[in-house]
Design an enzyme around this catalytic site. Structure first.
Site, mmCIF file in Angstrom:
data_model
loop_
_atom_site.group_PDB
_atom_site.id
_atom_site.type_symbol
_atom_site.label_atom_id
_atom_site.label_comp_id
_atom_site.label_asym_id
_atom_site.label_seq_id
_atom_site.Cartn_x
_atom_site.Cartn_y
_atom_site.Cartn_z
ATOM 1 N N THR A 48 -13.267 78.640 28.576
ATOM 2 C CA THR A 48 -14.309 79.212 29.493
ATOM 3 C C THR A 48 -14.933 78.158 30.430
ATOM 4 O OG1 THR A 48 -15.363 80.605 27.707
ATOM 5 C CG2 THR A 48 -16.706 79.864 29.214
ATOM 6 N N HIS A 57 -27.438 73.039 36.115
ATOM 7 C CA HIS A 57 -28.685 73.552 35.974
ATOM 8 C C HIS A 57 -29.926 72.732 35.829
ATOM 9 C CE1 HIS A 57 -27.083 77.880 36.113
ATOM 10 N NE2 HIS A 57 -26.530 77.483 35.026
ATOM 11 N N LYS A 257 -28.934 86.367 33.956
ATOM 12 C CA LYS A 257 -29.408 85.588 35.122
ATOM 13 C C LYS A 257 -29.267 86.370 36.352
ATOM 14 C CE LYS A 257 -28.444 81.159 33.234
ATOM 15 N NZ LYS A 257 -29.369 80.229 33.230
ATOM 16 N N CYS A 412 -3.686 74.592 53.060
ATOM 17 C CA CYS A 412 -4.927 75.031 53.076
ATOM 18 C C CYS A 412 -5.940 74.223 52.720
ATOM 19 C CB CYS A 412 -4.963 76.304 52.125
ATOM 20 S SG CYS A 412 -3.680 77.542 52.872
HETATM 21 C C1 LIG Z 1 -19.078 83.482 34.401
HETATM 22 C C2 LIG Z 1 -19.702 82.395 33.569
HETATM 23 C C3 LIG Z 1 -20.401 81.388 34.370
HETATM 24 C C4 LIG Z 1 -21.191 80.294 33.720
HETATM 25 N N1 LIG Z 1 -21.831 79.471 34.786
HETATM 26 C C5 LIG Z 1 -22.254 78.601 34.198
HETATM 27 C C6 LIG Z 1 -22.907 77.465 35.052
HETATM 28 O O1 LIG Z 1 -23.031 77.794 36.327
HETATM 29 N N2 LIG Z 1 -23.446 76.345 34.576
HETATM 30 C C7 LIG Z 1 -23.377 76.027 33.194
HETATM 31 O O2 LIG Z 1 -23.836 75.038 32.796
HETATM 32 N N3 LIG Z 1 -22.487 77.022 32.532
HETATM 33 C C8 LIG Z 1 -22.105 78.138 32.910
HETATM 34 N N4 LIG Z 1 -21.370 78.956 32.138
HETATM 35 C C9 LIG Z 1 -21.087 78.658 30.732
HETATM 36 C C10 LIG Z 1 -20.020 77.321 30.448
HETATM 37 O O3 LIG Z 1 -18.751 77.691 31.147
HETATM 38 C C11 LIG Z 1 -19.822 77.384 29.027
HETATM 39 O O4 LIG Z 1 -20.751 77.201 28.279
HETATM 40 C C12 LIG Z 1 -18.836 76.356 28.526
HETATM 41 O O5 LIG Z 1 -17.621 76.092 29.202
HETATM 42 C C13 LIG Z 1 -18.634 76.316 27.046
HETATM 43 O O6 LIG Z 1 -17.962 75.074 27.002
HETATM 44 P P1 LIG Z 1 -17.142 75.240 25.442
HETATM 45 O O7 LIG Z 1 -16.380 73.678 25.173
HETATM 46 O O8 LIG Z 1 -17.787 75.478 24.273
HETATM 47 O O9 LIG Z 1 -15.946 76.401 25.473
HETATM 48 P P2 LIG Z 1 -14.355 76.454 26.219
HETATM 49 O O10 LIG Z 1 -14.285 75.983 27.397
HETATM 50 O O11 LIG Z 1 -14.183 77.983 25.642
HETATM 51 O O12 LIG Z 1 -13.701 75.450 24.922
HETATM 52 C C14 LIG Z 1 -13.229 75.715 23.846
HETATM 53 C C15 LIG Z 1 -11.988 75.596 23.594
HETATM 54 O O13 LIG Z 1 -11.624 75.927 22.167
HETATM 55 C C16 LIG Z 1 -10.355 76.125 22.025
HETATM 56 N N5 LIG Z 1 -10.026 76.849 20.826
HETATM 57 C C17 LIG Z 1 -10.428 78.117 20.201
HETATM 58 N N6 LIG Z 1 -10.100 78.668 19.261
HETATM 59 C C18 LIG Z 1 -9.408 77.463 18.757
HETATM 60 C C19 LIG Z 1 -8.328 77.355 17.529
HETATM 61 N N7 LIG Z 1 -8.579 78.306 16.675
HETATM 62 N N8 LIG Z 1 -8.062 76.311 17.672
HETATM 63 C C20 LIG Z 1 -7.824 75.248 18.634
HETATM 64 N N9 LIG Z 1 -8.546 75.514 19.571
HETATM 65 C C21 LIG Z 1 -9.235 76.591 19.694
HETATM 66 C C22 LIG Z 1 -10.238 76.958 23.250
HETATM 67 O O14 LIG Z 1 -8.561 77.125 23.642
HETATM 68 C C23 LIG Z 1 -10.937 76.368 24.234
HETATM 69 O O15 LIG Z 1 -10.109 75.477 25.349
HETATM 70 C C24 LIG Z 1 -20.710 79.973 32.638
HETATM 71 C C25 LIG Z 1 -19.830 80.723 31.791
HETATM 72 C C26 LIG Z 1 -19.236 81.721 32.509
HETATM 73 C C27 LIG Z 1 -18.141 82.598 31.584
#
Ligand SMILES: Cc1cc2nc3c(=O)[nH]c(=O)nc-3n(C[C@H](O)[C@H](O)[C@H](O)COP(=O)(O)OP(=O)(O)OC[C@H]3O[C@@H](n4cnc5c(N)ncnc54)[C@H](O)[C@@H]3O)c2cc1C
Length: 473
Positions: A48, A57, A257, A412
């Site tokens: 994600t 934010h 949002k 680009c």
């Molecule tokens: C469309 C969209 C817009 C957004 N806009 C914003 C914004 O403008 N500002 C903001 O602050 N946030 C925003 N967010 C939210 C933000 O992107 C997420 O909250 C954040 O990236 C979450 O990070 P994470 O590390 O929790 O998850 P992730 O980036 O998904 O990382 C989790 C990792 O765990 C790994 N994983 C999963 N299961 C396993 C397993 N069983 N074994 C080993 N590894 C595993 C995955 O491969 C992944 O790499 C947005 C999200 C989206 C989708």
């Protein structure tokens, strides 16, 4: 990966190398704990965290009193300062929340009040003329707006990479392509079964994003279910950037949002995201319905934007849950910490989540005392891939010292051979084309690799050493 790493017991294993897991590992990397990241994919930041709206934010619109509200506000300060320290591109554009209906106009005072409850007191209500003065290209019918001067745009890719790079530089072991598929508890330890064999830990931190509820179930909990909420976005070509000098937000509704128009750190304009609840946690493809929805919204928000060319479209999945807040809980008995339900604000809040979680570990008796600063490596200096400020191809002194920075590989996006080479020499080198894109912007421009694709492939195959570029011919 050596069998030694599978044979040893880490003090802490962080599952997930997204922004949250990387921030956590960086924080613990400053202590004497022996820490590893287990990441299912071949690279960090490939979940994600690579596909969001990339807004830093202020937290003005969070639900007051929630953990999310507190950690977004804290994360805004922490990440803003860290970005300056390590060179993550940020532009302090500010935002305007625009009211198009009488109902939305009437909601502005309560949104301002909500911002103040969240500790953010810089919002101002402005009339329609003032809104058009700030963003003249908005469609007809604006009734008023609320300014949010602190909202900013940031590079999500560099954020994730900087945090993970610093973790690795501090001695954290990064085990990519290690998917956790099950676990066994024995004594005071957890043996995590990965598709590369078992990895043992004294403490486990679950930062698995979309997979966090499944890992939580492996520990015997049933606290939440992740419902992937897809957000699709359009990226418009750079000519459109002057139309969007700041982030234009809609008045939020119960569905979230809403669709915004925002400049990007790479000089483009972004329209989106949609919000669609799905079951498939891998559904990061775009859809015809999503496109139609964005065109309809965009046509109203800024009709002339739709005359501009679309460079790319993409989609990301938010880890939404049935709870209105993050689910951050420590299980002292199992020596297990859950960082779950990090839905649509985790880019901003990641560093604050790590800070908060480290406090929970300390409360549970884990020694998280930082090592003396003198024993920590210097923070990384990340390559500058934002459009504000000089890029390597514009720096004559740099090019004179190292001509590879004058050799453009991707026309680009003006990416040079020197930058590609540096990416392969970094603490976390790319393993595929997407990883190289996130580190350099290569092939992200309007031609999407049509002209430079073969050269880039040669660079990838030779780990950045090929000199078969257009400029070299
Ligand atoms: C469309 C969209 C817009 C957004 N806009 C914003 C914004 O403008 N500002 C903001 O602050 N946030 C925003 N967010 C939210 C933000 O992107 C997420 O909250 C954040 O990236 C979450 O990070 P994470 O590390 O929790 O998850 P992730 O980036 O998904 O990382 C989790 C990792 O765990 C790994 N994983 C999963 N299961 C396993 C397993 N069983 N074994 C080993 N590894 C595993 C995955 O491969 C992944 O790499 C947005 C999200 C989206 C989708």
């Amino acid at each position: 990966m050596s069998t030694n790493e599978h044979g040893r017991t880490f003090d802490v294993v962080v599952i997930g190398g997204g922004i949250v897991g990387a921030a956590m590992a960086r924080e613990l990397g400053a202590t004497s704990l022996d820490v590893a990241i287990l990441e299912a994919r071949g690279d960090v930041g490939d979940g994600t965290s690579k596909a969001n709206t990339a807004i830093l934010h202020t937290g003005f619109d969070a639900k007051p009193g929630t953990l999310e509200s507190r950690l977004v506000a804290r994360g805004y300060d922490l990440l803003g300062a860290y970005a300056e320290q390590v060179g993550i591109p940020v532009e302090r554009t500010g935002a305007i929340l625009v009211a198009w209906t009488l109902e939305e106009l009437a909601a502005l005072p309560s949104l301002k009040e909500k911002a103040e409850q969240n500790g953010y007191d810089r919002c101002q209500i402005i009339d329609a003329d003032a809104v058009y003065a700030e963003v003249p290209d908005l469609g007809e019918g604006v009734l008023g707006g609320l300014t949010v001067p602190g909202e900013s745009i940031i590079c999500t890719w560099t954020t994730n990479l900087a945090l993970a790079t610093e973790a690795v530089d501090r001695g954290v072991t990064l085990l990519t392509s290690h998917r956790v598929e099950g676990l066994e508890r024995y004594g005071r330890r957890t043996r995590l079964m990965t598709d590369q064999g078992p990895v043992t830990a004294t403490w486990v931190i679950n930062a698995a994003g979309l997979g966090a509820d499944w890992i939580d179930e492996m520990f015997g909990h049933h606290r939440f279910t992740v419902t992937p909420r897809r957000g699709e976005l359009f990226v418009f070509d750079k000519q459109s950037r002057p139309k969007v000098p700041k982030i234009v937000l809609p008045v939020p509704s119960s569905k979230g949002k809403g669709v915004l128009v925002s400049p990007t750190i790479y000089g483009n304009v972004m329209l989106g995201p949609t919000a669609e609840d799905l079951h498939d946690r891998t559904a990061t493809g775009t859809s015809e319905d999503g496109f139609a929805f964005l065109l309809e919204k965009g046509g109203r928000l800024m009709p002339t934007l739709l005359d501009e060319e679309v460079t790319a479209s993409y989609a990301g999945l938010r880890a939404a849950t049935e709870h209105g807040d993050y689910v951050i809980e420590l299980d002292a008995e199992q020596q297990y910490l859950l960082l779950g339900g990090i839905r649509s604000t985790g880019l901003t809040a990641g560093m604050a989540i790590a800070e908060h979680a480290t406090g929970l570990l300390a409360d549970a008796g884990v020694d998280v005392t930082p090592r003396p600063e003198s024993s920590l490596p210097e923070p990384p200096l990340m390559p500058h891939i934002g459009e504000a400020g000089a890029r390597p191809y514009q720096d004559d002194e740099l090019i004179a010292a190292d001509p590879a920075y004058g050799e453009i590989v991707c026309f680009c996006e003006r990416v040079t051979r020197g930058e590609v080479r540096d990416a392969f020499c970094s603490s976390i080198p790319p393993t595929d084309l997407d990883g190289l894109r996130r580190r350099t912007r290569i092939m992200n421009g309007r031609c999407q690799g049509f002209f430079c694709g073969a050269n880039v492939q040669a660079l990838l195959d030779s780990a950045g050493t090929s000199t078969e570029t257009e400029a070299a011919r």
